[in-house]
Motif scaffolding. Structure first.
Motif, PDB file in Angstrom:
ATOM      1  N   GLY A  86      -3.637  11.224   3.796  1.00  0.00           N
ATOM      2  CA  GLY A  86      -3.909   9.904   4.335  1.00  0.00           C
ATOM      3  C   GLY A  86      -4.529   8.925   3.356  1.00  0.00           C
ATOM      4  O   GLY A  86      -4.877   7.808   3.727  1.00  0.00           O
ATOM      5  N   LYS A  87      -4.651   9.319   2.096  1.00  0.00           N
ATOM      6  CA  LYS A  87      -5.209   8.430   1.076  1.00  0.00           C
ATOM      7  C   LYS A  87      -4.363   7.162   0.990  1.00  0.00           C
ATOM      8  O   LYS A  87      -3.141   7.215   1.021  1.00  0.00           O
ATOM      9  N   ILE A  88      -5.026   5.997   0.882  1.00  0.00           N
ATOM     10  CA  ILE A  88      -4.346   4.708   0.784  1.00  0.00           C
ATOM     11  C   ILE A  88      -4.656   4.116  -0.590  1.00  0.00           C
ATOM     12  O   ILE A  88      -5.819   4.046  -0.992  1.00  0.00           O
ATOM     13  N   VAL A  89      -3.616   3.695  -1.288  1.00  0.00           N
ATOM     14  CA  VAL A  89      -3.777   3.133  -2.628  1.00  0.00           C
ATOM     15  C   VAL A  89      -3.090   1.775  -2.682  1.00  0.00           C
ATOM     16  O   VAL A  89      -1.971   1.614  -2.193  1.00  0.00           O
ATOM     17  N   ASP A  90      -3.776   0.788  -3.277  1.00  0.00           N
ATOM     18  CA  ASP A  90      -3.165  -0.523  -3.505  1.00  0.00           C
ATOM     19  C   ASP A  90      -2.136  -0.390  -4.614  1.00  0.00           C
ATOM     20  O   ASP A  90      -2.358   0.321  -5.587  1.00  0.00           O
ATOM     21  N   VAL A  91      -1.029  -1.103  -4.476  1.00  0.00           N
ATOM     22  CA  VAL A  91       0.004  -1.106  -5.506  1.00  0.00           C
ATOM     23  C   VAL A  91       0.070  -2.506  -6.088  1.00  0.00           C
ATOM     24  O   VAL A  91       0.296  -3.479  -5.372  1.00  0.00           O
ATOM     25  N   MET A  92      -0.141  -2.598  -7.373  1.00  0.00           N
ATOM     26  CA  MET A  92      -0.032  -3.872  -8.069  1.00  0.00           C
ATOM     27  C   MET A  92       1.262  -3.819  -8.877  1.00  0.00           C
ATOM     28  O   MET A  92       1.297  -3.287  -9.973  1.00  0.00           O
ATOM     29  N   GLN A 106       2.689  -7.049   5.517  1.00  0.00           N
ATOM     30  CA  GLN A 106       1.961  -5.815   5.258  1.00  0.00           C
ATOM     31  C   GLN A 106       3.001  -4.750   4.937  1.00  0.00           C
ATOM     32  O   GLN A 106       3.791  -4.382   5.798  1.00  0.00           O
ATOM     33  N   THR A 107       3.010  -4.311   3.699  1.00  0.00           N
ATOM     34  CA  THR A 107       3.984  -3.319   3.272  1.00  0.00           C
ATOM     35  C   THR A 107       3.282  -1.987   3.059  1.00  0.00           C
ATOM     36  O   THR A 107       2.309  -1.912   2.311  1.00  0.00           O
ATOM     37  N   MET A 108       3.777  -0.960   3.735  1.00  0.00           N
ATOM     38  CA  MET A 108       3.227   0.380   3.576  1.00  0.00           C
ATOM     39  C   MET A 108       4.351   1.311   3.149  1.00  0.00           C
ATOM     40  O   MET A 108       5.399   1.364   3.785  1.00  0.00           O
ATOM     41  N   ILE A 109       4.120   2.003   2.066  1.00  0.00           N
ATOM     42  CA  ILE A 109       5.083   2.933   1.504  1.00  0.00           C
ATOM     43  C   ILE A 109       4.457   4.318   1.607  1.00  0.00           C
ATOM     44  O   ILE A 109       3.271   4.496   1.296  1.00  0.00           O
ATOM     45  N   TYR A 110       5.227   5.287   2.055  1.00  0.00           N
ATOM     46  CA  TYR A 110       4.700   6.635   2.254  1.00  0.00           C
ATOM     47  C   TYR A 110       5.216   7.586   1.198  1.00  0.00           C
ATOM     48  O   TYR A 110       6.337   7.459   0.723  1.00  0.00           O
ATOM     49  N   GLY A 111       4.374   8.538   0.843  1.00  0.00           N
ATOM     50  CA  GLY A 111       4.734   9.564  -0.132  1.00  0.00           C
ATOM     51  C   GLY A 111       3.669  10.639  -0.135  1.00  0.00           C
ATOM     52  O   GLY A 111       2.870  10.748   0.800  1.00  0.00           O
ATOM     53  N   ILE A 112       3.651  11.424  -1.195  1.00  0.00           N
ATOM     54  CA  ILE A 112       2.648  12.486  -1.341  1.00  0.00           C
ATOM     55  C   ILE A 112       1.906  12.227  -2.647  1.00  0.00           C
ATOM     56  O   ILE A 112       2.523  12.109  -3.706  1.00  0.00           O
ATOM     57  N   CYS A 113       0.578  12.095  -2.539  1.00  0.00           N
ATOM     58  CA  CYS A 113      -0.249  11.753  -3.698  1.00  0.00           C
ATOM     59  C   CYS A 113      -0.267  12.894  -4.721  1.00  0.00           C
ATOM     60  O   CYS A 113       0.062  14.039  -4.387  1.00  0.00           O
ATOM     61  N   PRO A 114      -0.650  12.591  -5.963  1.00  0.00           N
ATOM     62  CA  PRO A 114      -0.686  13.623  -7.012  1.00  0.00           C
ATOM     63  C   PRO A 114      -1.560  14.824  -6.652  1.00  0.00           C
ATOM     64  O   PRO A 114      -1.199  15.971  -6.942  1.00  0.00           O
ATOM     65  N   ASP A 115      -2.722  14.584  -6.017  1.00  0.00           N
ATOM     66  CA  ASP A 115      -3.614  15.695  -5.639  1.00  0.00           C
ATOM     67  C   ASP A 115      -2.935  16.645  -4.659  1.00  0.00           C
ATOM     68  O   ASP A 115      -3.008  17.862  -4.804  1.00  0.00           O
ATOM     69  N   HIS A 151       0.852  -1.181   0.000  1.00  0.00           N
ATOM     70  CA  HIS A 151       0.000   0.000   0.000  1.00  0.00           C
ATOM     71  C   HIS A 151       0.893   1.237   0.000  1.00  0.00           C
ATOM     72  O   HIS A 151       1.914   1.257   0.669  1.00  0.00           O
ATOM     73  N   VAL A 152       0.493   2.258  -0.755  1.00  0.00           N
ATOM     74  CA  VAL A 152       1.187   3.540  -0.698  1.00  0.00           C
ATOM     75  C   VAL A 152       0.218   4.525  -0.054  1.00  0.00           C
ATOM     76  O   VAL A 152      -0.973   4.546  -0.360  1.00  0.00           O
ATOM     77  N   ILE A 153       0.746   5.292   0.915  1.00  0.00           N
ATOM     78  CA  ILE A 153      -0.086   6.161   1.744  1.00  0.00           C
ATOM     79  C   ILE A 153       0.399   7.593   1.621  1.00  0.00           C
ATOM     80  O   ILE A 153       1.602   7.861   1.781  1.00  0.00           O
ATOM     81  N   CYS A 154      -0.530   8.506   1.371  1.00  0.00           N
ATOM     82  CA  CYS A 154      -0.177   9.920   1.276  1.00  0.00           C
ATOM     83  C   CYS A 154       0.057  10.469   2.685  1.00  0.00           C
ATOM     84  O   CYS A 154      -0.797  10.342   3.561  1.00  0.00           O
TER      85      CYS A 154
END
Length: 153
Positions: A108-114, A138-147, A101-104
């Motif tokens: 806090g938006k959570i997106v599945d990564v395929m 459970q893998t969580m990757i953090y970043g800043i979403c496009p929005d 999962h990548v999390i803003c």
């Protein structure tokens, strides 16, 4: 409440119900609704979100019922619980498969990564190094979403 499950989601729903019956776990109407909701959801809802969305169709359902059903779904391996360090709320994801999962960090938006690329077999490496038998990752990757990136500009 009407669920608009695709053909593959409907098959997953039926497989899940069959697995519950095989394990002799009660299937109440609210449990079936929560399962369908989780399969249909492409977001990562909290228990409160699920409760609010299902309440009109299930007015006698309590928030405790949602939490109890989510606990069963997590314990039985159908749903994963995502706990974010900066938030005391748990979010839930139906497991068709394990994925990162990548999390803003901003909204806090959570997106599945395929990921199509081959990742190192972290499970095997961890088992070899530690002697643990890994049952879940459970893998969580953090970043800043496009929005949120756009809002900063």
């Amino acid at each position: 409440m009407e669920f608009n499950l695709s053909e593959s989601e409907q098959a997953l729903y039926q497989e899940t119900l069959a697995e519950f019956k095989e394990r002799q776990i009660r299937l109440t109407d609210t449990r079936k609704a929560i399962i369908a909701y989780m399969i249909e959801s492409h977001d990562h809802p909290s228990a409160e979100m699920i409760y609010q969305d299902l309440l009109p169709a299930y007015p006698s359902m309590s928030l405790a019922t949602v939490y109890n059903n989510l606990k069963v779904l997590v314990d039985e391996g159908f749903v994963s619980e995502l706990k974010l360090p900066q938030d005391s709320t748990s979010y839930y994801d139906f497991l068709g498969h394990q994925h990162p999962h990548v999390i803003c960090q901003v909204c806090g938006k959570i997106v599945d990564v395929m990921v199509a690329a081959s990742l190192p077999d972290l499970k095997t490496a961890i088992e070899t190094e530690t002697g643990f038998h890994v049952t879940k990752t459970q893998t969580m990757i953090y970043g800043i979403c496009p929005d949120c990136q756009e809002k900063k500009d």
